[in-house]
Motif scaffolding. Structure first.
Motif, mmCIF file in Angstrom:
data_model
loop_
_atom_site.group_PDB
_atom_site.id
_atom_site.type_symbol
_atom_site.label_atom_id
_atom_site.label_comp_id
_atom_site.label_asym_id
_atom_site.label_seq_id
_atom_site.Cartn_x
_atom_site.Cartn_y
_atom_site.Cartn_z
ATOM 1 N N ALA A 132 80.636 -15.638 1.400
ATOM 2 C CA ALA A 132 79.640 -14.564 1.379
ATOM 3 C C ALA A 132 79.765 -13.727 0.116
ATOM 4 O O ALA A 132 78.763 -13.425 -0.550
ATOM 5 N N LEU A 133 80.992 -13.349 -0.234
ATOM 6 C CA LEU A 133 81.182 -12.532 -1.436
ATOM 7 C C LEU A 133 80.760 -13.288 -2.689
ATOM 8 O O LEU A 133 80.201 -12.709 -3.621
ATOM 9 N N ARG A 134 81.008 -14.600 -2.701
ATOM 10 C CA ARG A 134 80.595 -15.402 -3.856
ATOM 11 C C ARG A 134 79.071 -15.433 -3.966
ATOM 12 O O ARG A 134 78.513 -15.246 -5.052
ATOM 13 N N ALA A 135 78.403 -15.653 -2.836
ATOM 14 C CA ALA A 135 76.944 -15.726 -2.850
ATOM 15 C C ALA A 135 76.328 -14.378 -3.212
ATOM 16 O O ALA A 135 75.389 -14.298 -4.019
ATOM 17 N N ILE A 136 76.850 -13.313 -2.624
ATOM 18 C CA ILE A 136 76.316 -11.976 -2.914
ATOM 19 C C ILE A 136 76.643 -11.578 -4.342
ATOM 20 O O ILE A 136 75.829 -10.976 -5.046
ATOM 21 N N GLY A 137 77.853 -11.926 -4.794
ATOM 22 C CA GLY A 137 78.231 -11.630 -6.173
ATOM 23 C C GLY A 137 77.323 -12.315 -7.175
ATOM 24 O O GLY A 137 76.940 -11.731 -8.204
ATOM 25 N N ASN A 138 76.946 -13.556 -6.891
ATOM 26 C CA ASN A 138 76.031 -14.264 -7.785
ATOM 27 C C ASN A 138 74.673 -13.584 -7.836
ATOM 28 O O ASN A 138 74.010 -13.566 -8.879
ATOM 29 N N LEU A 139 74.263 -13.012 -6.721
ATOM 30 C CA LEU A 139 72.978 -12.330 -6.670
ATOM 31 C C LEU A 139 72.979 -11.093 -7.578
ATOM 32 O O LEU A 139 71.965 -10.764 -8.200
ATOM 33 N N PHE A 140 74.128 -10.434 -7.658
ATOM 34 C CA PHE A 140 74.245 -9.217 -8.465
ATOM 35 C C PHE A 140 75.039 -9.469 -9.753
ATOM 36 O O PHE A 140 75.651 -8.554 -10.300
ATOM 37 N N ARG A 141 75.020 -10.712 -10.237
ATOM 38 C CA ARG A 141 75.825 -11.081 -11.389
ATOM 39 C C ARG A 141 75.523 -10.218 -12.610
ATOM 40 O O ARG A 141 76.437 -9.736 -13.295
ATOM 41 N N ASP A 142 74.247 -10.003 -12.909
ATOM 42 C CA ASP A 142 73.891 -9.236 -14.107
ATOM 43 C C ASP A 142 74.422 -7.817 -14.035
ATOM 44 O O ASP A 142 74.967 -7.276 -15.022
ATOM 45 N N GLU A 143 74.262 -7.190 -12.859
ATOM 46 C CA GLU A 143 74.748 -5.816 -12.714
ATOM 47 C C GLU A 143 76.268 -5.751 -12.869
ATOM 48 O O GLU A 143 76.792 -4.866 -13.572
ATOM 49 N N LEU A 144 76.951 -6.680 -12.227
ATOM 50 C CA LEU A 144 78.410 -6.648 -12.258
ATOM 51 C C LEU A 144 78.953 -6.934 -13.646
ATOM 52 O O LEU A 144 79.916 -6.296 -14.100
ATOM 53 N N LEU A 145 78.355 -7.883 -14.361
ATOM 54 C CA LEU A 145 78.824 -8.211 -15.712
ATOM 55 C C LEU A 145 78.529 -7.095 -16.701
ATOM 56 O O LEU A 145 79.209 -6.980 -17.726
ATOM 57 N N SER A 146 77.535 -6.272 -16.384
ATOM 58 C CA SER A 146 77.226 -5.148 -17.277
ATOM 59 C C SER A 146 78.086 -3.927 -16.978
ATOM 60 O O SER A 146 77.935 -2.888 -17.614
ATOM 61 N N GLY A 147 78.985 -4.046 -15.962
ATOM 62 C CA GLY A 147 79.884 -2.942 -15.644
ATOM 63 C C GLY A 147 79.408 -2.053 -14.524
ATOM 64 O O GLY A 147 80.010 -1.020 -14.244
ATOM 65 N N THR A 148 78.329 -2.430 -13.850
ATOM 66 C CA THR A 148 77.806 -1.639 -12.736
ATOM 67 C C THR A 148 78.448 -2.088 -11.426
ATOM 68 O O THR A 148 78.487 -3.278 -11.119
ATOM 69 N N SER A 149 78.974 -1.142 -10.663
ATOM 70 C CA SER A 149 79.517 -1.437 -9.341
ATOM 71 C C SER A 149 78.400 -1.340 -8.307
ATOM 72 O O SER A 149 77.550 -0.457 -8.373
ATOM 73 N N VAL A 150 78.424 -2.282 -7.373
ATOM 74 C CA VAL A 150 77.392 -2.369 -6.331
ATOM 75 C C VAL A 150 78.047 -2.094 -4.985
ATOM 76 O O VAL A 150 78.991 -2.791 -4.584
ATOM 77 N N THR A 151 77.552 -1.088 -4.274
ATOM 78 C CA THR A 151 78.134 -0.695 -2.992
ATOM 79 C C THR A 151 77.058 -0.726 -1.910
ATOM 80 O O THR A 151 75.977 -0.148 -2.072
ATOM 81 N N PHE A 152 77.364 -1.433 -0.820
ATOM 82 C CA PHE A 152 76.455 -1.493 0.333
ATOM 83 C C PHE A 152 76.782 -0.336 1.269
ATOM 84 O O PHE A 152 77.952 -0.135 1.631
ATOM 85 N N THR A 153 75.763 0.400 1.671
ATOM 86 C CA THR A 153 75.937 1.525 2.591
ATOM 87 C C THR A 153 74.892 1.423 3.702
ATOM 88 O O THR A 153 73.886 0.700 3.560
ATOM 89 N N PRO A 154 75.071 2.149 4.814
ATOM 90 C CA PRO A 154 74.064 2.116 5.888
ATOM 91 C C PRO A 154 72.680 2.552 5.441
ATOM 92 O O PRO A 154 71.674 2.161 6.035
ATOM 93 N N SER A 155 72.618 3.344 4.379
ATOM 94 C CA SER A 155 71.323 3.835 3.907
ATOM 95 C C SER A 155 70.765 3.006 2.747
ATOM 96 O O SER A 155 69.699 3.318 2.218
ATOM 97 N N GLY A 156 71.485 1.968 2.351
ATOM 98 C CA GLY A 156 70.991 1.094 1.287
ATOM 99 C C GLY A 156 71.996 0.913 0.173
ATOM 100 O O GLY A 156 73.139 1.421 0.218
#
Length: 415
Positions: A385-409
């Motif tokens: 799951a983390l691999r699949a989700i990470g691939n979805l947000f690859r551009d954001e993560l490689l640019s240094g942006t952290s992605v956090t899932f919360t109940p509100s989005g």
């Protein structure tokens, strides 16, 4: 009865018990690549709602059977055996009630050691005794019939039929025949029972029949229990040419189910019937009405936006179908369109991760899969799951942006 079944199960399984799985941490952090400076943060559910409800129902059924409280078990099964139940509680209670008997035989047959017929038959004989003590109770009959179906599959195993020992084949056939005889009486006693109709459909794999009757049995079950998407998924699988149907029948019945369940699922009935069928069969996938399938996917999310459902659909798109790519050009075109739905499912609707669902998705939702360690199995789903989700947000993560899932989005933070 309770002592002998319990002691038999204990004697046969003590040496092979698995430790209880440990809970996952509340959150997980994963880097997509070593040079990625952004982090992926998503809450991990220890046990999702469906698993909790299922576990409690199974344990309740097991407890009542072990205590010999069969009238109480029957009463609780009748109470839950009605349309509108989101979870198949009656079937889970019945599973718990027969689990000691079935697990003991499964363990004995898988061990390869010499074992007496008494050890293989005493448990089911005592279940039959309980049924004889309650001759007019279809719920207790259901427990016994389901036990015979389970034992038939235990004898059948995963060996090709041509290589199956004669003893195993004869025992398998005998258990299926006995289950059919019991269920015939159960149907007469409770003709509108969803759980009995489901057991009747479970017989199909052991009693080959024509596709019209297969469709009829499942359509009756879906009419009795339209909220349970598992029935629609099973129908689709049974209608593949390798079982009892054809691609034309699969499409026609998917459309009919969609029409009959429109008020509950929208176009989702079509999607559910095709759900496992197109994951298992390239030609079925190539033929599916992909636009209608995707409409159904959106309708399912609109009507059932809980995280159990979102994880199921996202894992199906991102893992199950993705793993089938490269085998059939026309099917791949369809798969890609459905796989692309993982983007909006995850970005717009996912708030927490349910590792077991993703683990089952990676294994094609194989009901016959044997899991030796629930902890390791879930850990594999967690990684996938983390691999699949990470691939979805690859551009954001490689640019240094952290992605956090919360109940509100989703929340994005530049490091």
């Amino acid at each position: 009865m309770v002592r002998s079944i319990g002691s038999l199960f204990a004697r046969l399984t003590t040496s092979n018990r698995q430790p209880e799985p440990q809970p996952f941490a509340a959150t997980s952090v994963s880097r997509v690549e070593d040079d990625a400076s952004g982090k992926l943060n998503i809450p991990i559910a220890n046990m999702n709602e469906e698993e909790q409800i299922g576990h409690r129902a199974i344990e309740r059924g097991r407890h009542l059977a072990r205590q010999g409280l069969w009238s109480q078990l029957s009463s609780e099964m009748r109470t839950t055996d009605k349309a509108g139940e989101t979870y198949p509680l009656t079937e889970l209670l019945a599973f718990g009630a027969r689990s000691d008997v079935v697990l003991a035989v499964e363990h004995a047959l898988s061990g390869g050691a010499e074992i007496a017929d008494y050890d293989l038959l005493c448990g089911i004989s005592e279940l039959e005794g309980e049924m004889n003590d309650h001759p007019d109770d279809p719920m207790i009959g259901l427990v016994v019939a389901r036990a015979h179906i389970d034992l038939a599959w235990a004898w059948r195993g995963n060996v090709p039929e041509a290589k199956l020992p004669k003893l195993h084949l004869s025992r398998c056939t005998a258990h299926f025949d006995r289950a059919a005889a019991i269920l015939k009486k159960c149907r007469e006693q409770a003709s509108n029972s969803p759980a009995i109709a489901a057991a009747d459909c479970a017989l199909l794999a052991g009693h080959r029949t024509d596709e019209v009757r297969t469709g009829y049995k499942f359509e009756k079950l879906i009419e009795l229990d339209p909220y349970n998407h598992r029935h629609m998924r099973a129908l689709g699988t049974h209608l593949l040419p390798r079982w009892f149907g054809s691609y034309e029948t699969l499409e026609n019945l998917a459309l009919r189910v969609a029409a009959s369940t429109q008020a509950i699922w929208g176009a989702g009935g079509y999607t559910w019937v095709q759900f496992d069928a197109i994951a298992h069969d390239d030609e079925a996938c190539a033929r599916v009405d992909v636009e209608y399938f995707l409409d159904g996917l959106r309708d399912i999310v609109t009507r059932r936006p809980n995280q159990d459902m979102i994880n199921l659909l996202a894992a199906y798109c991102a893992i199950t179908l993705k793993n089938q790519m490269g085998r059939h050009a026309e099917a791949d075109e369809v798969r890609q369109q459905i796989c692309d739905a993982a983007d909006w499912l995850i970005r717009d609707h996912l708030t927490e991760l349910h590792p077991l669902i993703w683990a089952h998705a990676a294994n094609g939702f194989d009901d016959s899969l044997r899991i030796n360690s629930a902890e390791r199995f879930a850990a594999g789903g967690h990684r996938d799951a983390l691999r699949a989700i990470g691939n979805l947000f690859r551009d954001e993560l490689l640019s240094g942006t952290s992605v956090t899932f919360t109940p509100s989005g989703l929340q994005f933070k530049n490091n």
